[in-house]
Design an enzyme around this catalytic site. Structure first.
Site, PDB file in Angstrom:
ATOM      1  N   GLU A  91       0.832  -1.212   0.000  1.00  0.00           N
ATOM      2  CA  GLU A  91       0.000   0.000   0.000  1.00  0.00           C
ATOM      3  C   GLU A  91       0.865   1.260   0.000  1.00  0.00           C
ATOM      4  O   GLU A  91       0.547   2.244  -0.675  1.00  0.00           O
ATOM      5  CB  GLU A  91      -0.937   0.022   1.225  1.00  0.00           C
ATOM      6  CG  GLU A  91      -1.999  -1.070   1.237  1.00  0.00           C
ATOM      7  CD  GLU A  91      -3.097  -0.878   0.190  1.00  0.00           C
ATOM      8  OE1 GLU A  91      -3.067   0.115  -0.541  1.00  0.00           O
ATOM      9  OE2 GLU A  91      -3.972  -1.755   0.100  1.00  0.00           O
ATOM     10  N   ASP A 218      -4.823  -9.620  -8.636  1.00  0.00           N
ATOM     11  CA  ASP A 218      -5.056  -8.690  -9.758  1.00  0.00           C
ATOM     12  C   ASP A 218      -3.836  -7.943 -10.309  1.00  0.00           C
ATOM     13  O   ASP A 218      -3.419  -8.138 -11.460  1.00  0.00           O
ATOM     14  CB  ASP A 218      -6.171  -7.678  -9.378  1.00  0.00           C
ATOM     15  CG  ASP A 218      -5.966  -7.010  -7.995  1.00  0.00           C
ATOM     16  OD1 ASP A 218      -4.995  -7.358  -7.308  1.00  0.00           O
ATOM     17  OD2 ASP A 218      -6.775  -6.140  -7.641  1.00  0.00           O
ATOM     18  N   GLU A 315     -19.151  -5.080  -4.525  1.00  0.00           N
ATOM     19  CA  GLU A 315     -17.764  -5.566  -4.448  1.00  0.00           C
ATOM     20  C   GLU A 315     -17.613  -6.953  -5.100  1.00  0.00           C
ATOM     21  O   GLU A 315     -16.614  -7.230  -5.743  1.00  0.00           O
ATOM     22  CB  GLU A 315     -17.323  -5.600  -2.976  1.00  0.00           C
ATOM     23  CG  GLU A 315     -15.896  -6.026  -2.720  1.00  0.00           C
ATOM     24  CD  GLU A 315     -14.844  -4.967  -3.082  1.00  0.00           C
ATOM     25  OE1 GLU A 315     -15.194  -3.883  -3.572  1.00  0.00           O
ATOM     26  OE2 GLU A 315     -13.653  -5.255  -2.882  1.00  0.00           O
ATOM     27  N   THR A 418      -0.468   1.231 -10.444  1.00  0.00           N
ATOM     28  CA  THR A 418      -1.778   0.654 -10.145  1.00  0.00           C
ATOM     29  C   THR A 418      -2.659   1.606  -9.332  1.00  0.00           C
ATOM     30  O   THR A 418      -3.846   1.368  -9.157  1.00  0.00           O
ATOM     31  CB  THR A 418      -1.631  -0.711  -9.436  1.00  0.00           C
ATOM     32  OG1 THR A 418      -2.892  -1.385  -9.470  1.00  0.00           O
ATOM     33  CG2 THR A 418      -1.160  -0.552  -7.994  1.00  0.00           C
TER      34      THR A 418
HETATM   35  C1  DMJ Z   1      -6.068   0.778  -5.256  1.00  0.00           C
HETATM   36  O1  DMJ Z   1      -5.288   0.972  -4.136  1.00  0.00           O
HETATM   37  C2  DMJ Z   1      -5.280   0.148  -6.380  1.00  0.00           C
HETATM   38  O2  DMJ Z   1      -5.952   0.338  -7.595  1.00  0.00           O
HETATM   39  C3  DMJ Z   1      -5.040  -1.318  -6.155  1.00  0.00           C
HETATM   40  O3  DMJ Z   1      -4.410  -1.923  -7.245  1.00  0.00           O
HETATM   41  C4  DMJ Z   1      -6.355  -2.027  -5.895  1.00  0.00           C
HETATM   42  N1  DMJ Z   1      -7.125  -1.403  -4.850  1.00  0.00           N
HETATM   43  C5  DMJ Z   1      -7.307   0.029  -4.881  1.00  0.00           C
HETATM   44  C6  DMJ Z   1      -8.499   0.490  -5.696  1.00  0.00           C
HETATM   45  O4  DMJ Z   1      -9.569  -0.321  -5.732  1.00  0.00           O
END
Ligand code: DMJ
Length: 429
Positions: A91, A218, A315, A418
């Site tokens: 994170e 993912d 979700e 991301t």
């Molecule tokens: C974000 O922190 C990033 O996109 C991560 O890859 C997935 N979760 C959240 C958004 O949903």
């Protein structure tokens, strides 16, 4: 449906200001703003200024100079990583390291780069495991680590940020450590080319062998592709191509009601469930970026259905029955991100219309007096006291870029991390 791009871009900008003003009024200097109780929230014992860092480049792209400068001043005056706290390596990398690097690239102030380097050096001890795959948590002050049970997303979503820092500083250590982690993970794929959900990074043994493109996996696939495109790393190209072939072979599921991706056992490919998650809605954007527009378009149609069936996106659903499995809406960006990519590649107005629908439902159900709130349930539309920083970093950024003038950002010259932080490809000459 009438589409006035200029008006919609202005609308998104106004909604961004609505959320940012709430943060400024009640939570300035803290990680997040809680929109129902109107209180600040910090992830750890001390703030790391997560929202202002995550939101900074959105303000730059939206031309919000005054607010951008306020955020910058706050970051330079308040932010220090010399803190005795255990942080999530994933994170903090995608939101803070990615945010600071993109802030440096857009703004040019070297202090952003210095902060990035300091942070990355404090995160590096996380890679000191027997396999080279990172622990989940590291103490920013002492370098102590925790969390040997990790997952592909948290292990494999670090190279875009760490690699960029190596390119910008000339110090290869960041690239090398993050790439080793990615390769070690890839090397533990099953005989049929799939990864599971959790792995012990000390022994290298899989704990949970469920394979999917959703939660905990993912962005591992996303970074295989993006690391290849950003760094022209041919190992990543090969890892991406091999992996996505297996994913498409064993997980893709064409049904009467659309094209979906299921859960299977990573060793046998045997079906486990037919769950589709909001997080997996990032895949149309990944397919589009990889050149597989056919698959991207098909999957985006399903993601749109997932959103519109419930007026706003749950979700998790079971796509076989189209019933909700998890009813929260976390202000997530992925479905919007994919509409943005598809509009970029196809110029089909259909994706602008999708974006407008997404924007309208978010305003209708999630807007609060002075911010935006998640939904506890897309059925009851009851709100939840949280506005994650990715709402400002990603959700509103992708909505804005979908409608904004073409010269706002040169899509082909950047790769989004991301967390939607754009990294210029030319740092990687
Ligand atoms: C974000 O922190 C990033 O996109 C991560 O890859 C997935 N979760 C959240 C958004 O949903």
């Amino acid at each position: 449906m009438e589409i006035n791009k200029k008006e919609l871009a202005e609308k998104v900008k106004a909604e961004f200001m609505h959320a940012w003003n709430g943060y400024k009024k009640y939570a300035f200097g803290h990680d997040e703003f809680r929109p129902l109780s109107k209180t600040p929230y910090d992830w750890y014992e001390e703030s790391l200024c997560i929202t202002p860092i995550d939101a900074f480049d959105t303000m730059v792209l939206m031309g919000l100079t005054k607010d951008k400068n306020e955020a910058k001043q706050l970051i330079f005056e308040e932010l220090s990583f010399d803190k005795n706290i255990y942080v999530s390596v994933f994170e903090i990398t995608i939101r803070i390291l990615g945010g600071l690097i993109s802030a440096y690239l857009l703004d040019g102030n070297k202090k952003f780069l210095k902060l990035s380097e300091d942070l990355a050096n404090r995160l590096l001890p996380a890679f000191n495991s027997k396999t080279g795959m990172p622990f989940r948590f590291v103490n920013l002050k002492t370098g102590a680590v925790r969390g040997k049970i990790n997952n592909p997303a948290e292990i494999g979503t670090l190279l875009v940020e760490f690699g960029s820092l190596s390119k910008l500083t000339g110090n290869p250590v960041y690239y090398d450590r993050a790439k080793k982690a990615l390769v070690e993970l890839y090397n533990r794929r099953s005989k049929i080319g799939l990864v599971g959900t959790t792995i012990n990074i000390e022994t290298g043994k899989w704990i949970n062998k469920e394979s999917s493109i959703g939660n905990k996996i993912d962005s591992y696939y996303e970074y295989l592709l993006k690391s290849y495109l950003l760094f022209k790393d041919m190992d990543c190209k090969k890892m991406w191509e091999t992996s996505i072939k297996s994913v498409n072979k064993y997980l893709a599921d064409s049904k009467n009601n659309g094209y979906w991706y299921r859960q299977v056992d990573m060793d046998t490919g045997k079906k486990i469930s037919t769950k589709f998650e909001a997080l997996a809605a990032v895949f149309p954007s990944i397919f589009a970026l990889s050149g597989d527009l056919t698959r991207a378009k098909k999957l985006q149609d399903s993601c749109f259905k997932m959103w519109t069936t419930f007026d706003i996106e749950p979700e998790q659903i079971d796509y076989k029955t189209m019933k909700i499995k998890l009813a929260i809406y976390r202000l997530r960006p992925e479905n919007i991100e994919s509409a943005y990519y598809l509009y970029h590649y196809t110029k089909d107005e259909k994706y602008l219309k999708m974006g407008k629908i997404y924007l309208e439902s978010i305003i209708k159900y999630c807007k609060t007096e002075e911010g935006y709130a998640e939904l506890k349930s897309v059925i009851t539309k009851e709100k939840r006291d949280r506005m994650s920083s990715f709402f400002l970093a990603e959700t509103l950024k992708y909505l804005y870029l979908l409608f904004a003038p073409k010269n706002t950002l040169n899509f082909d010259k950047i790769i989004f991390n991301t967390e939607a932080h754009p990294i210029q490809k030319n740092i990687c000459k």
